[in-house]
Design a protein around this motif. Structure first.
Motif, mmCIF file in Angstrom:
data_model
loop_
_atom_site.group_PDB
_atom_site.id
_atom_site.type_symbol
_atom_site.label_atom_id
_atom_site.label_comp_id
_atom_site.label_asym_id
_atom_site.label_seq_id
_atom_site.Cartn_x
_atom_site.Cartn_y
_atom_site.Cartn_z
ATOM 1 N N ARG A 96 0.891 -1.170 0.047
ATOM 2 C CA ARG A 96 -0.137 -0.036 -0.077
ATOM 3 C C ARG A 96 0.855 1.389 -0.033
ATOM 4 N N PRO A 118 -1.704 2.483 -3.345
ATOM 5 C CA PRO A 118 -2.800 2.799 -2.238
ATOM 6 C C PRO A 118 -4.007 2.224 -2.623
ATOM 7 N N VAL A 133 -9.969 -1.208 4.502
ATOM 8 C CA VAL A 133 -8.550 -1.631 3.820
ATOM 9 C C VAL A 133 -8.614 -2.861 3.864
#
Length: 356
Positions: free
Chosen positions: A191, A195, A229
């Motif tokens: 990430r 991202p 996430v």
């Protein structure tokens, strides 16, 4: 017949219409405590005797034993003059126990089935088996696994994926042998460079490792991997429906863990490229550079780099996924696996009958 211990799959088997007998059984443990080994020796005769009575009462023709540290069924089958098939399905057993138990496996088994050739090679003595060794692969009904745009849309919704997310997923219960902490660290590394990457862990808590999920969540917090996430989802029976929502499948299993992971075959059948660690017989499923990428275990940066390579190249990702699907269909058909089992059982019966 199953041992009387947590996670023994009795309920699942009964739900599928399989008759199940549960009884207490001891097994060899990787421990230096004399009491553990004395308990096995003290219980061996009555446990084998109970299995012999079961074999006679049910008129069983073939006994299949699982793992080198579970000798009772094979001993009972041999003493009753029945065919014995012994299955080696992973590499979790410490090498010191493999060396201690494999002479009995080679001596007692009429046929040894192993989940891939590499798993067999990891067990001393299998080189002497010749035709008695039968490599097999995980059982999977490939017809349940499909890709397609509509299935992908529904799957991404079920995974909580947002527009633009690049979804990495794994299917594995929350067990230390699956190396989830290394996958978390790989995604944290990833990430920093991509991202849009998110992670979905599809796995239930393990009764034998109740603290592991808490440890993973603590590690995720340390790495700043928070929802959305990271999501840890118990998929129950939804794995075939959720896999099409992934972009890449990953499995970070640690050394001395796997045989041939069913989850990898599920991903291949779903047209997904696979990033996996080089353990057990994984490289017999994943062809490096063709259907996925294979990396060293316990190396988050190597796994992160492999994931980044695939996320950066959509065309190659799709090509690998298509090759993976073809390979799964061509090599891992459930009917072929059933035929391998049938031949192994017939060979065991014939070999035993020849000694009478």
């Amino acid at each position: 017949m199953l041992p009387d211990e947590p996670g023994n799959a009795a309920a699942r088997l009964r739900g599928g219409g399989v008759e199940v007998v549960v009884m207490p059984l001891h097994r060899l443990r990787a421990t230096t405590r004399p009491s553990d080994h004395l308990g096995l020796l003290a219980a061996l005769r009555p446990e084998v005797g109970g299995l012999r009575r079961l074999i006679r009462r049910r008129e069983i023709d073939v006994v299949q034993a699982h793992g080198p540290t579970n000798p009772q069924a094979a001993l009972a089958g041999r003493l009753e003059g029945r065919g014995v098939v012994w299955q080696l399905y992973d590499t979790r057993t410490p090498m010191v126990l493999r060396r201690a138990t494999m002479p009995a496996v080679v001596a007692l088994a009429d046929v040894v089935m192993s989940w891939g050739v590499a798993v067999a090679r990891a067990h001393p003595g299998t080189g002497r088996l010749g035709r008695r060794l039968v490599p097999i692969f995980p059982p999977l009904d490939l017809s349940q696994y499909r890709d397609g745009s509509e299935r992908r849309i529904r799957a991404r919704s079920g995974l909580g994926a947002r527009d633009g997310d690049m979804v990495i997923g794994t299917v594995a219960n929350l067990n230390p042998q699956k190396g989830h902490e290394y996958l978390l660290r790989a995604v944290a590394w990833l990430r920093e460079r991509e991202p849009r990457a998110v992670l979905r862990v599809l796995g239930a808590s393990s009764p034998s490792h109740p603290r592991y999920e808490e440890t993973l969540r603590e590690e995720a917090a340390r790495l700043d991997l928070k929802p959305p996430v990271l999501e840890i989802i118990d998929p129950a029976d939804r794995v075939p429906a959720l896999l099409p929502g992934l972009d890449v499948f990953a499995l970070a299993s640690v050394p001395r863990s796997e045989g041939m992971p069913t989850a990898i075959l599920e991903a291949m059948a779903s047209s997904l490229p696979v990033v996996a660690t080089d353990v057990g017989s994984v490289t017999e499923l994943v062809e490096h550079g063709q259907t996925g990428l294979v990396v060293a275990p316990e190396d988050p940066s190597a796994m992160g780099a492999a994931l980044l390579c695939l996320l950066d190249d959509e065309d190659e990702r799709l090509r690998m996924g298509a090759r993976a699907r073809r390979r799964a269909v061509e090599r891992y058909d459930l009917d072929d696996l059933a035929e391998l089992h049938l031949r192994a059982y017939e060979a065991a019966i014939n070999r035993r009958g020849g000694r009478r």
